[in-house]
Design a protein around this motif. Sequence first.
Motif, short mmCIF file in Angstrom:
data_model
loop_
_atom_site.label_atom_id
_atom_site.label_comp_id
_atom_site.label_asym_id
_atom_site.label_seq_id
_atom_site.Cartn_x
_atom_site.Cartn_y
_atom_site.Cartn_z
N GLY A 16 46.85 54.44 102.79
CA GLY A 16 47.39 54.48 104.28
C GLY A 16 47.53 53.26 105.35
N LEU A 43 42.72 52.93 108.35
CA LEU A 43 44.19 52.74 107.68
C LEU A 43 44.08 51.39 107.58
N VAL A 202 44.57 63.68 107.04
CA VAL A 202 44.03 61.94 106.72
C VAL A 202 42.79 61.83 105.46
#
Length: 404
Positions: A16, A43, A202
């Motif tokens: 990410g 991230l 995510v």
Amino acid sequence: MTSNGTNPTHLTVIGGGFAGLTAAISAAEAGARVTIHEAHHTLGGRARTAEGAYRTNEGPHALYNGGPHWTWLKQRDLIGPLAPLPAIEGTRLRLHHQGRLRRTPPLAMLKLLRRKPEQAPVDVDFMTWATAEVGEEGARAAAHYIAVATFHHDPGSLSARFVHERLRRATKLPPEAHYPRGGWGSVIDRMATLAWNLGVRVETLSRVDTLAPLPTPAPGLGPAPGPVIVATSLPAARHLLQDDSLQWTGARTALVDLALNSRKGDPFAIADLDGTGWIERFTSQDRTLAPAGQDLVQGQIPLSPAESKADGVARADHLLDLGFPDWRDRLLWRRDSVSNGRTGAVDLPGTTWRDRPAIDRGNGVYLAGDQVAAPGLLSEVSFNSALEAVTLALTSTRLDLRTA
């Protein structure tokens, strides 16, 4: 983009960071269903900005407006506010040359900048070519200066074309380099928000150790197994894919972060032309990176295979002694570290970006990152490879459907 007329193609992105988020956003915009797996709790990867009083990046970071990622980010309102660049006459850039700090580079180095990138050969090292063009002094100064954009201990040993392309961009006026206010993490936060709004799923703290085949769901129960984009460092991709061919030359760099009590007259940056190294006072542009009355200084000192972290730190301290008087008395916080193989690709003589590990690895697996076969400067390689990986992945899915 659909896989059976009703269900969207499912794309898995492993990593990410900047490349992974670029891939996820691009694929989601094309209609794919996307899941990101990120091993860290946040991230960003190397574009992550530290929380706390001192908003450090992992080494000096800048966003170059001459690359394609600038336009892409700007179109999506992802760049955000930029820290104002100091006026040219007030930048206080200092050059360590012949043992002391100077305001101007050697004339021969300036002459070299007039050479067009295509004049520099691919199959000759930069030092050999540049010496023939302007002499050894200018060649060596230019080679050392561009360590700021290669992180390599000996840029003169690299491909002349590779180095000269970066030298021209790193010295362009007005500067291409810009600084997102609040650090690179502010860009990552905006990218993550856009991904979320596009429906990207995510999964943080989600380390993927194997690409085991995914089961095919029954008709109507969800998307079929789709392509995978591995957007990690090259060593991590090599381990994940169990592919020893995923190798490329990188660099090893000592990173130095300091917080100092502010002092009028401190330089904006120091470039080492006698060796390789760069020290930059980031709060000269962005005061949000440190508390009031304090300066955040970050440096990178490329290390040869024979050098230790202590060697790099000692060289950084010498540059600080020259440019930041009494810095030890003003020191409030310090962190020293080494970045190994996480500073992007460098091309040896006889090679170009096309010779790096291919993006398409076969069997629906694609690579994205800063050491794979894509052009660009620093983060532009990650960006370009991410877009290419998405294009190949979704195009391949379309073709598979047509022939099914």
